[in-house]
Design a protein around this motif. Sequence first.
Motif, PDB file in Angstrom:
ATOM      1  N   VAL A   1       0.910  -1.268  -0.066  1.00 22.35           N
ATOM      2  CA  VAL A   1       0.019  -0.089   0.084  1.00 22.35           C
ATOM      3  C   VAL A   1       0.790   1.333  -0.082  1.00 22.35           C
ATOM      4  O   VAL A   1       1.759   1.358   0.881  1.00 22.35           O
ATOM      5  N   GLU A   2       0.733   2.050  -1.316  1.00 19.87           N
ATOM      6  CA  GLU A   2       1.411   3.253  -1.141  1.00 19.87           C
ATOM      7  C   GLU A   2       0.801   4.393  -0.286  1.00 19.87           C
ATOM      8  O   GLU A   2      -0.472   4.573  -0.409  1.00 19.87           O
ATOM      9  N   TYR A   3       1.802   4.957   0.510  1.00 17.88           N
ATOM     10  CA  TYR A   3       1.264   6.118   1.328  1.00 17.88           C
ATOM     11  C   TYR A   3       2.306   7.358   1.305  1.00 17.88           C
ATOM     12  O   TYR A   3       3.577   7.266   1.224  1.00 17.88           O
ATOM     13  N   ARG A   4       1.613   8.580   1.087  1.00 21.70           N
ATOM     14  CA  ARG A   4       2.355  10.026   0.825  1.00 21.70           C
ATOM     15  C   ARG A   4       2.125  10.371   2.220  1.00 21.70           C
ATOM     16  O   ARG A   4       1.232  11.271   2.421  1.00 21.70           O
ATOM     17  N   GLU A   5       3.201  10.828   3.325  1.00 20.27           N
ATOM     18  CA  GLU A   5       2.988  11.560   4.230  1.00 20.27           C
ATOM     19  C   GLU A   5       3.171  12.939   3.876  1.00 20.27           C
ATOM     20  O   GLU A   5       3.628  13.526   3.056  1.00 20.27           O
ATOM     21  N   GLY A   6       2.274  13.601   4.778  1.00 17.10           N
ATOM     22  CA  GLY A   6       2.110  15.085   4.552  1.00 17.10           C
ATOM     23  C   GLY A   6       3.666  15.928   4.602  1.00 17.10           C
ATOM     24  O   GLY A   6       4.457  15.702   5.355  1.00 17.10           O
ATOM     25  N   GLY A   7       3.780  16.525   3.268  1.00 22.45           N
ATOM     26  CA  GLY A   7       5.039  17.418   3.312  1.00 22.45           C
ATOM     27  C   GLY A   7       6.282  16.872   2.653  1.00 22.45           C
ATOM     28  O   GLY A   7       7.139  17.216   2.320  1.00 22.45           O
TER      29      GLY A   7
ATOM     30  N   LEU B   1       7.719  14.225  -0.181  1.00 23.31           N
ATOM     31  CA  LEU B   1       7.710  13.927  -1.649  1.00 23.31           C
ATOM     32  C   LEU B   1       7.975  12.564  -2.092  1.00 23.31           C
ATOM     33  O   LEU B   1       7.333  12.043  -3.295  1.00 23.31           O
ATOM     34  N   HIS B   2       8.098  11.746  -1.024  1.00 27.80           N
ATOM     35  CA  HIS B   2       8.396  10.355  -1.326  1.00 27.80           C
ATOM     36  C   HIS B   2       7.222   9.554  -0.755  1.00 27.80           C
ATOM     37  O   HIS B   2       6.632   9.867   0.175  1.00 27.80           O
ATOM     38  N   VAL B   3       7.285   8.479  -1.578  1.00 35.39           N
ATOM     39  CA  VAL B   3       6.083   7.540  -1.220  1.00 35.39           C
ATOM     40  C   VAL B   3       6.735   6.592  -0.208  1.00 35.39           C
ATOM     41  O   VAL B   3       7.665   6.036  -0.505  1.00 35.39           O
ATOM     42  N   VAL B   4       5.973   6.095   0.638  1.00 35.48           N
ATOM     43  CA  VAL B   4       6.156   5.227   1.594  1.00 35.48           C
ATOM     44  C   VAL B   4       5.264   4.026   1.329  1.00 35.48           C
ATOM     45  O   VAL B   4       4.206   4.121   1.052  1.00 35.48           O
ATOM     46  N   LYS B   5       5.921   2.742   1.204  1.00 38.87           N
ATOM     47  CA  LYS B   5       5.151   1.728   1.159  1.00 38.87           C
ATOM     48  C   LYS B   5       5.072   0.776   2.357  1.00 38.87           C
ATOM     49  O   LYS B   5       5.989   0.783   3.080  1.00 38.87           O
ATOM     50  N   LEU B   6       3.793   0.620   2.562  1.00 38.30           N
ATOM     51  CA  LEU B   6       3.398  -0.300   3.834  1.00 38.30           C
ATOM     52  C   LEU B   6       2.813  -1.702   3.356  1.00 38.30           C
ATOM     53  O   LEU B   6       2.190  -1.781   2.392  1.00 38.30           O
ATOM     54  N   PRO B   7       3.070  -2.719   4.386  1.00 40.35           N
ATOM     55  CA  PRO B   7       2.390  -4.007   3.952  1.00 40.35           C
ATOM     56  C   PRO B   7       0.916  -3.953   4.050  1.00 40.35           C
ATOM     57  O   PRO B   7       0.262  -3.386   5.041  1.00 40.35           O
TER      58      PRO B   7
END
Length: 143
Positions: A40-46, A48-54
Amino acid sequence: MATGGRVDPYMNFNYLVEIDGITRARFSEVSGLTINVEPVEYREGGNLHVVKLPGRASYGNITLRRGITDDHELYEWIQRVATGDIERKNGSVILMDRNFQEVARWNFFNAFPVSYQIPQFTASANEVAIETLELALERVEMA
Protein backbone atom coordinates in the motif's frame (compact mmCIF):
# COMPACT_ATOMS: atom_id res chain seq x y z
CA MET A 1 36.17 -18.46 4.99
CA ALA A 2 33.82 -21.43 5.29
CA THR A 3 32.18 -21.85 8.68
CA GLY A 4 30.31 -25.13 8.30
CA GLY A 5 29.79 -28.26 6.28
CA ARG A 6 28.05 -28.52 2.98
CA VAL A 7 24.26 -28.44 3.13
CA ASP A 8 22.48 -29.71 0.03
CA PRO A 9 18.96 -28.50 -0.77
CA TYR A 10 16.06 -30.93 -0.53
CA MET A 11 14.69 -32.59 -3.63
CA ASN A 12 11.23 -31.52 -4.84
CA PHE A 13 9.91 -35.00 -5.62
CA ASN A 14 9.79 -36.32 -2.06
CA TYR A 15 6.62 -34.92 -0.51
CA LEU A 16 3.25 -35.83 0.96
CA VAL A 17 -0.12 -34.11 0.97
CA GLU A 18 -2.50 -34.60 3.88
CA ILE A 19 -6.14 -33.42 3.75
CA ASP A 20 -8.64 -33.88 6.58
CA GLY A 21 -10.65 -37.02 6.05
CA ILE A 22 -8.97 -37.93 2.74
CA THR A 23 -6.35 -40.55 3.48
CA ARG A 24 -5.78 -42.17 0.07
CA ALA A 25 -4.88 -39.00 -1.80
CA ARG A 26 -1.42 -39.39 -3.38
CA PHE A 27 -0.47 -36.64 -5.80
CA SER A 28 2.01 -36.53 -8.66
CA GLU A 29 2.18 -32.74 -8.55
CA VAL A 30 1.36 -29.93 -6.14
CA SER A 31 1.58 -26.28 -7.20
CA GLY A 32 0.31 -22.81 -6.39
CA LEU A 33 0.99 -22.65 -2.66
CA THR A 34 1.76 -18.91 -2.53
CA ILE A 35 1.50 -16.04 -0.08
CA ASN A 36 1.20 -12.49 -1.43
CA VAL A 37 1.24 -9.25 0.54
CA GLU A 38 -0.22 -6.27 -1.29
CA PRO A 39 1.94 -3.15 -0.91
CA VAL A 40 0.00 0.00 0.00
CA GLU A 41 1.52 3.30 -1.07
CA TYR A 42 1.25 6.17 1.39
CA ARG A 43 2.51 9.71 1.05
CA GLU A 44 3.13 11.44 4.33
CA GLY A 45 2.27 15.13 4.52
CA GLY A 46 5.04 17.40 3.25
CA ASN A 47 7.07 14.45 1.98
CA LEU A 48 7.56 14.00 -1.76
CA HIS A 49 8.49 10.36 -1.39
CA VAL A 50 6.01 7.53 -1.26
CA VAL A 51 6.27 5.10 1.62
CA LYS A 52 5.17 1.51 1.04
CA LEU A 53 3.40 -0.35 3.82
CA PRO A 54 2.34 -3.99 3.96
CA GLY A 55 -1.33 -4.35 3.15
CA ARG A 56 -3.71 -7.24 2.74
CA ALA A 57 -2.30 -10.76 2.55
CA SER A 58 -3.76 -13.27 0.09
CA TYR A 59 -3.10 -16.92 -0.57
CA GLY A 60 -2.99 -18.63 -3.95
CA ASN A 61 -5.07 -21.64 -4.85
CA ILE A 62 -3.38 -25.03 -4.58
CA THR A 63 -3.50 -27.28 -7.63
CA LEU A 64 -3.25 -31.03 -7.01
CA ARG A 65 -2.69 -33.58 -9.79
CA ARG A 66 -2.87 -37.35 -9.53
CA GLY A 67 -3.54 -40.43 -11.62
CA ILE A 68 -7.19 -41.39 -11.87
CA THR A 69 -8.07 -44.52 -9.88
CA ASP A 70 -11.25 -46.04 -8.50
CA ASP A 71 -10.95 -43.66 -5.50
CA HIS A 72 -13.55 -40.93 -6.17
CA GLU A 73 -13.34 -39.13 -2.83
CA LEU A 74 -11.92 -35.88 -4.27
CA TYR A 75 -14.56 -35.79 -7.02
CA GLU A 76 -17.31 -36.41 -4.47
CA TRP A 77 -15.97 -33.52 -2.36
CA ILE A 78 -16.31 -31.00 -5.20
CA GLN A 79 -19.72 -32.43 -6.10
CA ARG A 80 -20.92 -31.75 -2.55
CA VAL A 81 -19.56 -28.18 -2.72
CA ALA A 82 -21.17 -27.66 -6.17
CA THR A 83 -24.57 -28.59 -4.74
CA GLY A 84 -24.25 -26.17 -1.81
CA ASP A 85 -22.84 -28.45 0.87
CA ILE A 86 -19.70 -26.39 1.58
CA GLU A 87 -17.19 -28.62 3.35
CA ARG A 88 -13.93 -26.90 4.26
CA LYS A 89 -10.86 -28.94 5.12
CA ASN A 90 -7.42 -28.26 6.54
CA GLY A 91 -4.32 -29.92 5.20
CA SER A 92 -0.57 -29.91 4.81
CA VAL A 93 2.09 -30.13 2.15
CA ILE A 94 5.04 -31.95 3.72
CA LEU A 95 8.58 -31.99 2.33
CA MET A 96 10.61 -35.11 3.13
CA ASP A 97 14.36 -35.71 3.05
CA ARG A 98 16.09 -38.67 1.37
CA ASN A 99 15.39 -40.83 4.43
CA PHE A 100 11.67 -39.98 4.29
CA GLN A 101 11.90 -37.79 7.39
CA GLU A 102 9.80 -34.62 7.51
CA VAL A 103 11.91 -31.48 7.05
CA ALA A 104 9.27 -28.82 6.31
CA ARG A 105 5.50 -28.52 6.54
CA TRP A 106 3.14 -25.93 5.13
CA ASN A 107 -0.31 -26.11 6.73
CA PHE A 108 -3.29 -24.70 4.84
CA PHE A 109 -6.64 -23.86 6.39
CA ASN A 110 -10.32 -23.77 5.38
CA ALA A 111 -9.77 -25.14 1.89
CA PHE A 112 -12.54 -26.15 -0.47
CA PRO A 113 -12.45 -27.32 -4.10
CA VAL A 114 -13.13 -24.75 -6.82
CA SER A 115 -12.17 -26.71 -9.93
CA TYR A 116 -11.98 -30.34 -11.03
CA GLN A 117 -10.63 -31.39 -14.41
CA ILE A 118 -10.28 -34.73 -16.15
CA PRO A 119 -7.56 -35.21 -18.78
CA GLN A 120 -7.97 -34.95 -22.51
CA PHE A 121 -8.44 -38.53 -23.68
CA THR A 122 -6.52 -39.48 -26.82
CA ALA A 123 -6.63 -42.96 -28.34
CA SER A 124 -3.03 -42.70 -29.56
CA ALA A 125 -1.61 -41.62 -26.17
CA ASN A 126 0.35 -43.85 -23.82
CA GLU A 127 0.22 -41.83 -20.61
CA VAL A 128 -1.38 -42.04 -17.19
CA ALA A 129 -4.77 -40.29 -17.01
CA ILE A 130 -4.32 -37.37 -14.60
CA GLU A 131 -7.15 -35.63 -12.73
CA THR A 132 -6.66 -32.08 -11.45
CA LEU A 133 -8.24 -30.55 -8.37
CA GLU A 134 -7.86 -26.90 -7.43
CA LEU A 135 -8.42 -25.79 -3.83
CA ALA A 136 -9.13 -22.26 -2.61
CA LEU A 137 -7.84 -21.63 0.90
CA GLU A 138 -7.86 -18.89 3.52
CA ARG A 139 -4.45 -19.13 5.15
CA VAL A 140 -1.04 -20.82 5.00
CA GLU A 141 1.42 -21.26 7.86
CA MET A 142 4.80 -22.95 7.87
CA ALA A 143 4.96 -25.29 10.85
